[in-house]
Motif scaffolding. Structure first.
Motif, short mmCIF file in Angstrom:
data_model
loop_
_atom_site.label_atom_id
_atom_site.label_comp_id
_atom_site.label_asym_id
_atom_site.label_seq_id
_atom_site.Cartn_x
_atom_site.Cartn_y
_atom_site.Cartn_z
N UNK A 137 0.84 -1.19 0.00
CA UNK A 137 0.00 0.00 0.00
C UNK A 137 0.88 1.25 0.00
N UNK A 138 0.31 2.36 -0.40
CA UNK A 138 1.04 3.63 -0.41
C UNK A 138 1.55 3.96 0.98
N UNK A 139 0.75 3.68 2.01
CA UNK A 139 1.15 3.98 3.37
C UNK A 139 2.40 3.18 3.77
N UNK A 140 2.51 1.95 3.29
CA UNK A 140 3.69 1.14 3.59
C UNK A 140 4.93 1.72 2.92
N UNK A 141 4.78 2.11 1.67
CA UNK A 141 5.91 2.70 0.93
C UNK A 141 6.34 4.01 1.58
N UNK A 142 5.37 4.83 1.97
CA UNK A 142 5.67 6.10 2.63
C UNK A 142 6.39 5.87 3.96
N UNK A 143 5.98 4.84 4.68
CA UNK A 143 6.62 4.50 5.95
C UNK A 143 8.07 4.11 5.73
N UNK A 144 8.31 3.30 4.72
CA UNK A 144 9.67 2.84 4.41
C UNK A 144 10.58 4.02 4.08
N UNK A 145 10.14 4.88 3.19
CA UNK A 145 10.97 6.01 2.77
C UNK A 145 11.14 7.01 3.91
N UNK A 146 10.06 7.19 4.68
CA UNK A 146 10.13 8.10 5.82
C UNK A 146 11.15 7.66 6.86
N UNK A 147 11.16 6.38 7.19
CA UNK A 147 12.11 5.88 8.19
C UNK A 147 13.54 5.87 7.64
N UNK A 148 13.69 5.72 6.33
CA UNK A 148 15.02 5.78 5.73
C UNK A 148 15.64 7.17 5.89
N UNK A 149 14.81 8.16 6.21
CA UNK A 149 15.30 9.52 6.42
C UNK A 149 16.20 9.60 7.64
N UNK A 150 16.17 8.58 8.50
CA UNK A 150 17.09 8.52 9.64
C UNK A 150 18.53 8.62 9.15
N UNK A 151 18.83 8.00 8.01
CA UNK A 151 20.17 8.06 7.44
C UNK A 151 20.49 9.48 7.01
N UNK A 152 19.51 10.16 6.43
CA UNK A 152 19.68 11.55 6.02
C UNK A 152 19.93 12.44 7.23
N UNK A 153 19.26 12.11 8.35
CA UNK A 153 19.45 12.87 9.59
C UNK A 153 20.89 12.72 10.09
N UNK A 154 21.44 11.50 9.98
CA UNK A 154 22.83 11.28 10.36
C UNK A 154 23.77 12.14 9.50
N UNK A 155 23.49 12.17 8.21
CA UNK A 155 24.29 12.98 7.29
C UNK A 155 24.22 14.45 7.68
N UNK A 156 23.04 14.90 8.07
CA UNK A 156 22.86 16.30 8.47
C UNK A 156 23.68 16.63 9.71
N UNK A 157 23.70 15.72 10.67
CA UNK A 157 24.49 15.92 11.89
C UNK A 157 25.97 16.08 11.55
N UNK A 158 26.46 15.21 10.67
CA UNK A 158 27.86 15.28 10.24
C UNK A 158 28.13 16.61 9.54
N UNK A 159 27.21 17.03 8.69
CA UNK A 159 27.38 18.29 7.95
C UNK A 159 27.38 19.49 8.89
N UNK A 160 26.50 19.47 9.88
CA UNK A 160 26.44 20.56 10.86
C UNK A 160 27.76 20.66 11.61
#
Length: 246
Positions: A137-160
């Protein structure tokens, strides 16, 4: 007979698939980094979209607020370069007014734009899954991509951290190939190389794991789909780089 079938189906679920639906929030967040496969099974069994949406909005907001002086100096440079290329003369007062507007528009528009892109990205992947006769379902796909943003958050911490240490804001991550070839700035290759970055590749790998889980498509097919999307975005980044410098 029907009751027996239900019992057998429940029994098969227990034997073939572990129930991760009750995985705690903290375990899901940490698990994206340490055991993404289990987290994606949890999101398949019980999709959760709120965290991903909130995190997607917070990442650019925290980035800007944490590096605001350096970010505004970077924006000043971009504006001055843009006006110079367009042969537009602007006073210091006009530049300061433009910078002030840019500051607030970035703080407000950054998070909103990031969430919109998340929804569009999830919709595109969900549509592709359906084209290939996959489940999910779309909600499942959105959940997957949303939680993958944790990796992006790590990248942001390093950049900061690196931005505050160097005192210079850059649109190029030092963990990307682009950081190794600064002399090629403005070229198509340089723009593409911005996408070839440690955290970005890691994030796409996690997304691929999640899409494989929810779609029930073969791992090979999903990885090809995700790789193609990554390649298209890299090409777009290359075109944008050339356009910006022309």
């Amino acid at each position: 007979m029907n009751d027996n079938n239900v019992i057998m189906n429940e029994s098969n679920f227990g034997e073939n698939q572990v129930d991760y639906s009750k995985m705690s929030f903290i375990k899901r967040v940490i698990g994206v980094i340490c055991f993404p496969g289990k987290v994606m099974q949890s999101l398949e069994q019980k999709p959760r979209v709120l965290f991903g949406i909130l995190l997607t909005a917070l990442v650019p907001l925290v980035m800007i607020l944490s590096t605001l002086p350096m970010y505004m100096e970077y924006t000043r440079g971009v504006l001055e370069s843009t006006y110079a290329k367009m042969n537009i003369e602007i006073t210091e007062q006009q530049l300061e007014q433009t910078l002030s507007i840019s500051q607030y528009s970035s703080i407000i528009g950054g998070p909103i734009g990031a969430v919109i892109m998340l929804l569009i990205y999830a919709l595109v992947i969900w549509s592709i899954i359906k084209i290939f006769k996959g489940e999910g379902k779309f909600k499942q796909v959105l959940s997957v991509i949303g939680y993958a943003t944790v990796i992006s958050a790590l990248s942001t911490i390093v950049t900061i951290i690196t931005t505050r240490l160097t005192g210079v804001f850059s649109d190029v991550s030092f963990t990307s190939i682009a950081s190794l070839i600064p002399e090629m700035k403005g070229s198509f290759i340089y723009g593409m190389s911005k996408m070839i970055e440690v955290f970005t590749i890691w994030q796409y790998a996690v997304i691929a794991i999640g899409i494989t889980t929810v779609s029930k498509l073969s791992k090979k097919k999903v990885y090809i789909i995700v790789a193609c999307i990554f390649a298209l975005l890299a090409v777009y980044s290359g075109i944008t780089e050339v356009t910006a410098m022309s």
